[in-house]
Design an enzyme around this catalytic site. Structure first.
Site, mmCIF file in Angstrom:
data_model
loop_
_atom_site.group_PDB
_atom_site.id
_atom_site.type_symbol
_atom_site.label_atom_id
_atom_site.label_comp_id
_atom_site.label_asym_id
_atom_site.label_seq_id
_atom_site.Cartn_x
_atom_site.Cartn_y
_atom_site.Cartn_z
ATOM 1 N N HIS A 17 -0.234 21.317 10.822
ATOM 2 C CA HIS A 17 0.039 21.694 9.330
ATOM 3 C C HIS A 17 -0.632 23.033 9.075
ATOM 4 O O HIS A 17 -1.849 22.885 8.473
ATOM 5 C CB HIS A 17 -0.274 20.275 8.699
ATOM 6 C CG HIS A 17 -0.041 20.193 7.181
ATOM 7 N ND1 HIS A 17 0.060 19.171 6.564
ATOM 8 C CD2 HIS A 17 0.237 21.214 6.229
ATOM 9 C CE1 HIS A 17 0.346 19.603 5.180
ATOM 10 N NE2 HIS A 17 0.548 20.779 5.051
ATOM 11 N N HIS A 19 0.600 26.447 6.745
ATOM 12 C CA HIS A 19 1.647 27.258 6.053
ATOM 13 C C HIS A 19 1.373 28.812 6.319
ATOM 14 O O HIS A 19 0.101 29.290 5.923
ATOM 15 C CB HIS A 19 1.591 27.194 4.627
ATOM 16 C CG HIS A 19 1.869 25.680 4.118
ATOM 17 N ND1 HIS A 19 3.193 25.216 3.683
ATOM 18 C CD2 HIS A 19 0.985 24.600 4.135
ATOM 19 C CE1 HIS A 19 3.188 24.030 3.599
ATOM 20 N NE2 HIS A 19 1.720 23.534 3.568
ATOM 21 N N HIS A 197 6.088 16.836 3.214
ATOM 22 C CA HIS A 197 4.867 16.603 2.700
ATOM 23 C C HIS A 197 5.079 15.183 1.606
ATOM 24 O O HIS A 197 6.215 15.356 0.972
ATOM 25 C CB HIS A 197 4.609 17.694 1.752
ATOM 26 C CG HIS A 197 3.887 18.896 2.481
ATOM 27 N ND1 HIS A 197 4.536 19.435 3.353
ATOM 28 C CD2 HIS A 197 2.800 19.576 2.216
ATOM 29 C CE1 HIS A 197 3.695 20.739 3.818
ATOM 30 N NE2 HIS A 197 2.566 20.490 3.063
ATOM 31 N N GLU A 200 0.855 13.484 -0.910
ATOM 32 C CA GLU A 200 -0.296 14.542 -1.384
ATOM 33 C C GLU A 200 -1.232 14.329 -2.783
ATOM 34 O O GLU A 200 -2.055 14.035 -2.989
ATOM 35 C CB GLU A 200 0.078 16.089 -1.164
ATOM 36 C CG GLU A 200 -1.065 17.018 -1.137
ATOM 37 C CD GLU A 200 -0.736 18.602 -1.111
ATOM 38 O OE1 GLU A 200 0.559 18.973 -0.967
ATOM 39 O OE2 GLU A 200 -1.375 19.695 -0.938
ATOM 40 N N ASP A 278 -3.984 23.463 6.657
ATOM 41 C CA ASP A 278 -2.985 23.752 5.396
ATOM 42 C C ASP A 278 -2.730 25.217 5.054
ATOM 43 O O ASP A 278 -1.810 26.012 5.338
ATOM 44 C CB ASP A 278 -3.390 22.901 4.198
ATOM 45 C CG ASP A 278 -2.221 22.332 3.402
ATOM 46 O OD1 ASP A 278 -0.979 22.791 3.744
ATOM 47 O OD2 ASP A 278 -2.309 21.724 2.331
ATOM 48 N N ASP A 279 -3.690 25.642 4.211
ATOM 49 C CA ASP A 279 -3.583 26.963 3.544
ATOM 50 C C ASP A 279 -5.057 27.723 3.760
ATOM 51 O O ASP A 279 -5.776 27.892 2.838
ATOM 52 C CB ASP A 279 -3.041 27.200 2.177
ATOM 53 C CG ASP A 279 -1.842 26.502 2.088
ATOM 54 O OD1 ASP A 279 -0.655 27.283 2.355
ATOM 55 O OD2 ASP A 279 -1.661 25.430 1.560
HETATM 56 N N1 HPA Z 1 1.307 21.397 -0.571
HETATM 57 C C1 HPA Z 1 2.490 21.572 -0.930
HETATM 58 N N2 HPA Z 1 3.222 22.770 -0.812
HETATM 59 C C2 HPA Z 1 2.519 23.755 -0.271
HETATM 60 C C3 HPA Z 1 1.035 23.593 0.169
HETATM 61 C C4 HPA Z 1 0.658 22.237 0.060
HETATM 62 O O1 HPA Z 1 -0.518 22.147 0.120
HETATM 63 N N3 HPA Z 1 0.929 24.797 0.641
HETATM 64 C C5 HPA Z 1 2.000 25.551 0.700
HETATM 65 N N4 HPA Z 1 2.826 24.887 0.074
HETATM 66 ZN ZN ZN Z 2 0.704 21.832 3.345
#
Ligand code: HPA
Ligand code: ZN
Length: 335
Positions: A17, A19, A197, A200, A278-279
């Protein structure tokens, strides 16, 4: 803890996971802004870091879409992706499954081909130079329309040999998986695997929709599934994997104290949880930092750490033979 940190840092891992646009570090953002003559509202790394204070997902997304505006040329996407893979090589990550957001670029006039060519050239070099294997996952932006997602899927079809799965990201609330049921049905018919997703920020119903309507092969986040005991039983029985992102949850305030992070509970409930970043450029840590944060705050044991890493390999979209080879490496390391 120092011993466990060392254990984590040298452990073979998979990331499921990530991006790729969320791995854009401030230094590269500045370099690309200069090279491409794109204006960004930050002058220093400190100003960037001050801006990276988020109170929810949308807060972050606004900055994330602004950040990716410096990505224009094939070489930019190459450098972004190769920088991530270099970091992964340092962190002993041996397999990655990464998301990209084509609509974040095509809507700015950057051709789909430019984006995917740069990313896949870096993935090929990552295999050649570092031995890191990879899969690419195309995410639809859920705040955009179903029609826009269909158009993006059509653009992806000529590249289907480079794309393993489709996914769904961006603003979750108000954009339930049901909005994309027909797009995912078409993508699955075209042979793509599916992830989304869900849970979240969105309610457990969004997780159920991702399972029932999008027929996902893996769930991204899934945290709020824990609010529904029947759903927990379903996830445990089916062993559908959850790609959990601990530091992301903390930075986006889904979890206000890392000691309350649900990942240990997920394991205790028999859910197939995995650890991911994630990021990482926005949330303060890559794979090892995520593993270290939960190990410290939840007092994870070496066995729990190994279980999480094993889940990462098992939940990957690799063949059974490839999975077994990676798990054997992990077992040799653990022994
Ligand atoms: N959640 C949803 N969309 C996203 C995320 C995230 O953490 N990071 C990049 N796009
Ligand atoms: Zn994500």
């Amino acid at each position: 803890m120092d011993d466990l940190k060392k254990f984590i840092r040298n452990m073979p891992k998979a990331e499921l996971h990530l991006h790729i646009e969320g791995s854009l570090e401030p230094e590269l953002m500045f370099a690309l802004a200069r090279r491409n003559k794109v204006e960004i509202p930050f002058a220093t790394v400190e100003e960037v870091q001050d801006a990276y204070q988020f109170s929810n997902l949308q807060d972050f997304l606004d900055i994330y879409y602004q950040g990716m505006s410096v990505l224009l040329k094939e070489q930019d996407f190459y450098e972004l992706t190769f920088a991530y893979l270099t970091k992964m090589q340092e962190q002993k990550v041996i397999h990655v499954e990464i998301f990209f957001d084509p609509q974040g670029h095509t809507d700015r006039g950057v051709p789909f081909a430019t984006v995917i060519d740069g990313i896949t050239r870096a993935l090929n070099d990552g295999l050649e130079k570092y031995g890191i294997t990879s899969k690419l996952i195309l995410c639809f932006l859920r705040h955009l329309s179903e029609d826009a997602a269909f158009a993006t899927l059509a653009e992806a079809l000529p590249y289907r040999d480079r794309i393993a799965a489709v996914g769904l990201d961006s603003s979750e609330m108000g954009h339930p998986p049901s909005k994309f049921a027909r797009v995912f049905e078409k993508a699955k018919a075209e042979g793509f695997l599916a992830v989304a997703h869900a849970g979240e920020e969105g309610p457990p119903e969004y997780v159920s929709e991702a399972l029932d309507l999008l027929k996902v092969d893996r769930l991204d986040h899934g945290n709020r599934a824990l609010e529904d005991t029947a759903l927990v039983t379903r996830l445990a029985d089916s062993q559908i994997a959850l790609t959990v992102c601990p530091l992301s949850n903390y930075k986006l305030a889904g979890v206000t104290d890392m000691r309350a992070h649900p990942i240990k509970k997920m394991l205790d409930l028999g859910l197939k949880a995995t650890v991911n970043s994630d990021d990482p450029a926005y949330f303060g840590g890559y794979m090892n930092e995520n593993f270290e944060a939960i190990t410290e705050s939840l007092n994870l044991t070496k066995e729990e750490i190994l279980n999480l890493a094993r889940n990462g390999f098992e939940a990957s979209f690799c063949s059974d033979t490839e999975k077994q080879a990676m798990i054997s490496r992990l077992e040799a390391y653990g022994a």
